[in-house]
Design an enzyme around this catalytic site. Sequence first.
Site, PDB file in Angstrom:
ATOM      1  N   ARG A  35      -6.863 -15.067   1.082  1.00 30.92           N
ATOM      2  CA  ARG A  35      -7.028 -13.893   0.208  1.00 30.92           C
ATOM      3  C   ARG A  35      -7.778 -14.264  -1.072  1.00 30.92           C
ATOM      4  O   ARG A  35      -8.531 -13.436  -1.597  1.00 30.92           O
ATOM      5  CB  ARG A  35      -5.667 -13.293  -0.120  1.00 30.92           C
ATOM      6  CG  ARG A  35      -5.098 -12.596   1.097  1.00 30.92           C
ATOM      7  CD  ARG A  35      -3.738 -12.035   0.826  1.00 30.92           C
ATOM      8  NE  ARG A  35      -3.330 -11.176   1.916  1.00 30.92           N
ATOM      9  CZ  ARG A  35      -2.076 -10.879   2.204  1.00 30.92           C
ATOM     10  NH1 ARG A  35      -1.103 -11.391   1.482  1.00 30.92           N
ATOM     11  NH2 ARG A  35      -1.789 -10.083   3.201  1.00 30.92           N
ATOM     12  N   LYS A 198       6.943  -3.672  18.084  1.00 29.70           N
ATOM     13  CA  LYS A 198       7.550  -2.352  18.325  1.00 29.70           C
ATOM     14  C   LYS A 198       6.561  -1.206  18.286  1.00 29.70           C
ATOM     15  O   LYS A 198       5.530  -1.294  17.615  1.00 29.70           O
ATOM     16  CB  LYS A 198       8.606  -2.104  17.246  1.00 29.70           C
ATOM     17  CG  LYS A 198       9.789  -3.017  17.350  1.00 29.70           C
ATOM     18  CD  LYS A 198      10.795  -2.652  16.286  1.00 29.70           C
ATOM     19  CE  LYS A 198      12.081  -3.442  16.500  1.00 29.70           C
ATOM     20  NZ  LYS A 198      13.050  -3.149  15.463  1.00 29.70           N
ATOM     21  N   GLY A 354      -1.511  -8.797   9.906  1.00 36.58           N
ATOM     22  CA  GLY A 354      -1.103 -10.171   9.631  1.00 36.58           C
ATOM     23  C   GLY A 354      -1.018 -11.051  10.867  1.00 36.58           C
ATOM     24  O   GLY A 354      -1.593 -12.138  10.909  1.00 36.58           O
ATOM     25  N   GLY A 377      -1.513  -3.233   6.633  1.00 42.47           N
ATOM     26  CA  GLY A 377      -0.993  -1.880   6.392  1.00 42.47           C
ATOM     27  C   GLY A 377      -2.112  -0.918   6.034  1.00 42.47           C
ATOM     28  O   GLY A 377      -2.162   0.213   6.535  1.00 42.47           O
TER      29      GLY A 377
HETATM   30  P1  AMP Z   1       4.060  -6.612  14.600  1.00 40.56           P
HETATM   31  O1  AMP Z   1       4.428  -7.109  13.226  1.00 40.56           O
HETATM   32  O2  AMP Z   1       4.724  -5.362  15.012  1.00 40.56           O
HETATM   33  O3  AMP Z   1       2.556  -6.612  14.819  1.00 40.56           O
HETATM   34  O4  AMP Z   1       4.655  -7.691  15.615  1.00 40.56           O
HETATM   35  C1  AMP Z   1       4.257  -9.021  15.657  1.00 40.56           C
HETATM   36  C2  AMP Z   1       5.321  -9.834  16.324  1.00 40.56           C
HETATM   37  O5  AMP Z   1       5.575  -9.319  17.626  1.00 40.56           O
HETATM   38  C3  AMP Z   1       4.974 -11.290  16.521  1.00 40.56           C
HETATM   39  O6  AMP Z   1       5.779 -12.071  15.686  1.00 40.56           O
HETATM   40  C4  AMP Z   1       5.274 -11.548  17.993  1.00 40.56           C
HETATM   41  O7  AMP Z   1       5.998 -12.734  18.218  1.00 40.56           O
HETATM   42  C5  AMP Z   1       6.123 -10.354  18.386  1.00 40.56           C
HETATM   43  N1  AMP Z   1       6.056 -10.058  19.818  1.00 40.56           N
HETATM   44  C6  AMP Z   1       4.956  -9.917  20.573  1.00 40.56           C
HETATM   45  N2  AMP Z   1       5.280  -9.709  21.856  1.00 40.56           N
HETATM   46  C7  AMP Z   1       6.637  -9.728  21.924  1.00 40.56           C
HETATM   47  C8  AMP Z   1       7.566  -9.594  23.002  1.00 40.56           C
HETATM   48  N3  AMP Z   1       7.157  -9.393  24.259  1.00 40.56           N
HETATM   49  N4  AMP Z   1       8.882  -9.663  22.700  1.00 40.56           N
HETATM   50  C9  AMP Z   1       9.287  -9.870  21.427  1.00 40.56           C
HETATM   51  N5  AMP Z   1       8.451 -10.010  20.376  1.00 40.56           N
HETATM   52  C10 AMP Z   1       7.131  -9.937  20.628  1.00 40.56           C
END
Ligand code: AMP
Length: 396
Positions: A35, A198, A354, A377
Site C-alpha cells: 500500500r 461465504k 485481500g 471492499g
Molecule cells: P473471503 O474473505 O470471503 O473472500 O474468503 C476468503 C477465505 O475463504 C480464505 O481464507 C479461504 O481459506 C476461505 N475458503 C475458500 N474456500 C473455502 C472452503 N471450501 N471452505 C472453507 N473456507 C474456504
Amino acid sequence: MKNISNISLSGKRVLIRVDFNVPLDEYFKITDDSRIQAALPTIKKVLADGGKAIIMSHLGRPKNGFEERFSLKHTVKHLSDLLATPVSFSSDCVGENTIADVENMENGDVLVLENLRFYKEEKSGDIGFAKQLANLGDVYVNDAFGTAHRAHASTAIIADYFPDNKYFGLLLSNEISSLEKALDNPERPFTAIIGGAKITGKIDVITSLFDKVDNLIIGGGMAYTFAKAMGGSIGNSLVEDEKVALAKTLITDAKEKGVQLLLPSDSVNADDFNNDADIQSSAITNVQNGFMGLDIGSESIAHFSNAILDSKTIIWNGPMGVFEMKNFANGTKKIGEAICEATKNGAFSLVGGGDSVAAVKQFGFADKVSYISTGGGAMLEYLEGKELPAVVAIQD
Ligand code: AMP
C-alpha cells in the site's frame, strides 16, 4: 478524471489522503508494504513539482485515542527509504503542534501525520475535524482507494473545503479507470470469478454482475451452499443454510438473464480443516459424511479454465479454496494461471480483494495480470454499482 498529472503543485501544501494501513509485526516492522508502494507515484509527483507533501492515513482499528501498535510513526523510516529523502513525523494530525510542523515545511519536504483514527471524529465524518484537517493544506488529493467507499472526515467530508483544489491521486484514478474499463464497455466475453468463504457479503455483487457478465464462475466455500441447493450431499463443508433458497434463486436468475453460471462439479475433500488431513475427491454434490470440501477438483479447474481462456475481460475476487494450506491451493493456483494465460493472449484482467491479491502474490502472478486493485471492499461496492463517497466528493 480530475487527477494531479496535469497540474503544478509547486509551492503548495498538498494534503494527501493515502492508505498506509499496512500490516506490522510484533516489532512494528512492516510485513507487506504494497500500500505504501502504491502511493509513491503521487507523493513523488508532489515532490518533483516542488510542493510540500503532507501525508495522512489511518492504520488498523484503534479503539479510542493513541495506541502504539497503530502509530503511523512506524511507516516513516520505510517511506523515507523508498523516497530516498528525509520524512518528518507529526505526533498528532490536528492541533497546534501539527500546525507548527506544517508551517516549518519547505518545498520538497514530506510530513506524515499521526493516525487519523486516533480521533473517533474521523470515522464519524465530523465536519469540525474535517475542517481542522483542511486548514493544513492548499490542495487536497485523495489517493486512498481502500477507504473510497467510506464517507469519513479525511476521505469525503474534507473535500468540501477545497471546491477548486481537490484531485484524485494517481493510484485512485488508476483504480477507477481500471474498474471503468472492465465494467463500462468490456470486451466480450466478460467473465467474473467470485470465490471466498461465504455468499453473505458477495450477494449484491453477484446479483449486479448478472447484468454485466457473460460468465460467472463461483468457487470457494460458497460453492457448497449452491451444491446443497441443487440437492447434493456436502458432508461437513462450509454451508449457509439460510442462503440455500437464495442460491436456488440465483441459479434461476442466471438462466433468465442469459448468464452462464459455472459452478464447480467436483471437490477436493478433507476429514479435518488441516493441511495434513486425509484427502479424497468427489463430485461436489456427493461429499462423504465426515469430509469437508476445501478446494475445487480437476474437472472444475478444466471447465473454469476453458471459460477464462476464451474471455477478453476478467475480474477475480476471492479464492477457489483454502489456498493458505498447500494441499488445497491447487484450484486457486490453476485459476490464477488461466487468468495470466488469458492476459498474455490479450485479455484485460483485474484482481481485487485481500485474499485473491494475497494468492496472486503467493503464486508469483502479480505482474502477469493487467491490474491488481488495492481495495477489496471499495472494489466490491463499485462492482455492485454503488457510488463511492470519496469519488463523488472529488467529482462534485
Ligand atoms: P473471503 O474473505 O470471503 O473472500 O474468503 C476468503 C477465505 O475463504 C480464505 O481464507 C479461504 O481459506 C476461505 N475458503 C475458500 N474456500 C473455502 C472452503 N471450501 N471452505 C472453507 N473456507 C474456504
